[in-house]
Design a protein around this motif. Structure first.
Motif, PDB file in Angstrom:
ATOM      1  N   ASP A   1       0.859  -1.177   0.000  1.00 51.13           N
ATOM      2  CA  ASP A   1       0.000   0.000   0.000  1.00 51.13           C
ATOM      3  C   ASP A   1       0.900   1.234   0.000  1.00 51.13           C
ATOM      4  O   ASP A   1       1.585   1.508   0.989  1.00 51.13           O
ATOM      5  CB  ASP A   1      -0.904  -0.009   1.228  1.00 51.13           C
ATOM      6  N   CYS A   2       0.901   1.980  -1.091  1.00 52.34           N
ATOM      7  CA  CYS A   2       1.824   3.115  -1.246  1.00 52.34           C
ATOM      8  C   CYS A   2       1.232   4.444  -0.786  1.00 52.34           C
ATOM      9  O   CYS A   2       1.895   5.487  -0.904  1.00 52.34           O
ATOM     10  CB  CYS A   2       2.237   3.242  -2.716  1.00 52.34           C
ATOM     11  N   ARG A   3       0.014   4.443  -0.246  1.00 50.40           N
ATOM     12  CA  ARG A   3      -0.614   5.717   0.112  1.00 50.40           C
ATOM     13  C   ARG A   3       0.224   6.518   1.108  1.00 50.40           C
ATOM     14  O   ARG A   3       0.367   7.727   0.980  1.00 50.40           O
ATOM     15  CB  ARG A   3      -2.025   5.470   0.663  1.00 50.40           C
ATOM     16  N   LYS A   4       0.784   5.824   2.108  1.00 52.83           N
ATOM     17  CA  LYS A   4       1.579   6.544   3.111  1.00 52.83           C
ATOM     18  C   LYS A   4       2.949   6.955   2.584  1.00 52.83           C
ATOM     19  O   LYS A   4       3.649   7.753   3.217  1.00 52.83           O
ATOM     20  CB  LYS A   4       1.735   5.684   4.373  1.00 52.83           C
ATOM     21  N   LEU A   5       3.346   6.448   1.425  1.00 52.83           N
ATOM     22  CA  LEU A   5       4.652   6.770   0.851  1.00 52.83           C
ATOM     23  C   LEU A   5       4.590   7.943  -0.123  1.00 52.83           C
ATOM     24  O   LEU A   5       5.624   8.417  -0.593  1.00 52.83           O
ATOM     25  CB  LEU A   5       5.222   5.546   0.119  1.00 52.83           C
ATOM     26  N   LEU A   6       3.372   8.397  -0.443  1.00 47.29           N
ATOM     27  CA  LEU A   6       3.207   9.476  -1.414  1.00 47.29           C
ATOM     28  C   LEU A   6       3.460  10.836  -0.765  1.00 47.29           C
ATOM     29  O   LEU A   6       3.484  10.973   0.455  1.00 47.29           O
ATOM     30  CB  LEU A   6       1.797   9.427  -2.011  1.00 47.29           C
ATOM     31  N   GLU A   7       3.661  11.852  -1.593  1.00 46.66           N
ATOM     32  CA  GLU A   7       3.825  13.234  -1.136  1.00 46.66           C
ATOM     33  C   GLU A   7       2.731  14.089  -1.761  1.00 46.66           C
ATOM     34  O   GLU A   7       2.752  14.317  -2.973  1.00 46.66           O
ATOM     35  CB  GLU A   7       5.207  13.764  -1.527  1.00 46.66           C
ATOM     36  N   PRO A   8       1.754  14.579  -0.990  1.00 50.89           N
ATOM     37  CA  PRO A   8       1.568  14.314   0.444  1.00 50.89           C
ATOM     38  C   PRO A   8       1.003  12.917   0.666  1.00 50.89           C
ATOM     39  O   PRO A   8       0.357  12.349  -0.220  1.00 50.89           O
ATOM     40  CB  PRO A   8       0.563  15.391   0.863  1.00 50.89           C
ATOM     41  N   ALA A   9       1.235  12.387   1.865  1.00 53.71           N
ATOM     42  CA  ALA A   9       0.749  11.046   2.199  1.00 53.71           C
ATOM     43  C   ALA A   9      -0.776  11.032   2.247  1.00 53.71           C
ATOM     44  O   ALA A   9      -1.410  12.027   2.612  1.00 53.71           O
ATOM     45  CB  ALA A   9       1.324  10.619   3.546  1.00 53.71           C
TER      46      ALA A   9
ATOM     47  N   HIS B   1      -8.361   6.569   2.108  1.00 50.90           N
ATOM     48  CA  HIS B   1      -8.496   7.251   0.824  1.00 50.90           C
ATOM     49  C   HIS B   1      -8.875   6.234  -0.242  1.00 50.90           C
ATOM     50  O   HIS B   1      -8.182   5.251  -0.459  1.00 50.90           O
ATOM     51  CB  HIS B   1      -7.177   7.948   0.466  1.00 50.90           C
ATOM     52  N   VAL B   2      -9.994   6.490  -0.919  1.00 46.20           N
ATOM     53  CA  VAL B   2     -10.527   5.522  -1.881  1.00 46.20           C
ATOM     54  C   VAL B   2      -9.661   5.468  -3.132  1.00 46.20           C
ATOM     55  O   VAL B   2      -9.201   6.484  -3.638  1.00 46.20           O
ATOM     56  CB  VAL B   2     -11.978   5.896  -2.251  1.00 46.20           C
TER      57      VAL B   2
END
Length: 204
Positions: free
Chosen positions: A42-50, A55-56
Motif C-alpha cells: 500500500d503506497c498511500r503513506k509513501l506518497l507526497e503528500p501522504a 483514501h478511496v
C-alpha cells in the motif's frame, strides 16, 4: 510467531502456501522447484503528500520474488527467507523502480498467453499483502445486524494462482482466498488451503 522473528504475517502466509504447493506435487525431497511470490504494498503513506488508509482508490505496487524449494523446508526458516527477500527489494525501492518493467511484462503476457506456464496467464503462484487489514469493528457490525463479511478484489486476465486477502478480525486471522476458475477447481484449492492451515497451526 512473526513478531518474535522480526517478520510480517505475509512471510508466514507465503511460506505455508509454498510448502503446501510443493507437497501437493508429491515430488521427492531434493528435487528443486521454483515458485514466485508477489507481495502487494500500500503506497498511500509513501506518497507526497501522504494519503490516509481510508483514501478511496487502488494505490498498491508490487514486488515479485522467486524462491527455490527442494522439499523438507521448515515454516519459520522459509518465512524468514521469503520476508527478507521482499524487505530487501522494498528497501531498494524495487516497488517503484520496477513498476514499468512489471507493467510491460503483464501486457506481454496478456498478448501472448503462451509465454506463461501452461498458457495459464499465471505470473506467480501466490500474491499476498505486506500488511493485513486490522478490523476491530465487530460491535458496530452487530448493531447493524451484519454477521459476517469479507473484502477482496479480482480481475480477469493475468494474475497469481491464488491471492490471499488477510484480515486480523478481533485477534483472529481471517483470509479470503481468490483463484482462477476453471483453471483450478474448488476441491484443489480447498486441499491447498487446508494444508496451509495445518502447516501454520503445527508450527505454532
Amino acid at each position: 510467531g512473526c513478531k518474535t522473528r522480526g517478520i510480517k504475517l505475509c512471510g508466514a502466509l507465503s511460506a505455508a502456501a509454498l510448502i503446501a504447493a510443493r507437497l501437493s506435487k508429491c515430488l521427492p525431497d531434493g528435487e528443486w522447484e521454483k515458485y514466485a511470490v508477489v507481495t502487494l504494498i500500500d503506497c498511500r503513506k509513501l506518497l507526497e503528500p501522504a494519503l490516509s488508509s481510508h483514501h478511496v482508490g487502488f494505490y498498491h505496487s508490487a514486488i515479485l520474488n522467486t524462491h527455490d524449494m527442494k522439499g523438507g523446508e521448515e515454516l519459520w526458516e522459509l518465512a524468514g527467507r521469503t520476508y527478507t527477500s521482499f524487505a530487501d527489494a522494498k528497501n531498494s525501492n524495487k516497488h517503484f523502480s520496477d513498476m514499468a518493467d512489471l507493467n510491460f511484462l503483464m501486457c506481454r503476457a496478456i498478448e501472448n498467453p503462451g509465454l506463461t506456464p501452461s498458457s495459464s496467464l499465471r505470473t506467480s503462484f501466490i500474491s499476498v499483502f505486506e500488511d493485513p487489514v486490522i478490523d476491530e469493528t465487530n460491535e458496530d457490525h452487530k448493531e447493524l445486524g451484519i454477521e459476517d463479511y469479507m473484502g477482496c478484489a479480482s480481475t480477469h486476465g493475468v494474475g497469481p494462482t491464488i491471492a490471499i486477502f488477510d484480515t486480523v478480525r478481533q485477534g483472529k486471522l481471517d483470509c479470503a482466498c481468490v483463484y482462477p476458475f476453471p483453471l483450478h477447481s474448488r476441491e484443489q484449492m480447498q486441499e491447498l488451503i487446508d494444508n496451509m492451515k495445518k502447516i501454520l497451526i503445527n508450527s505454532l
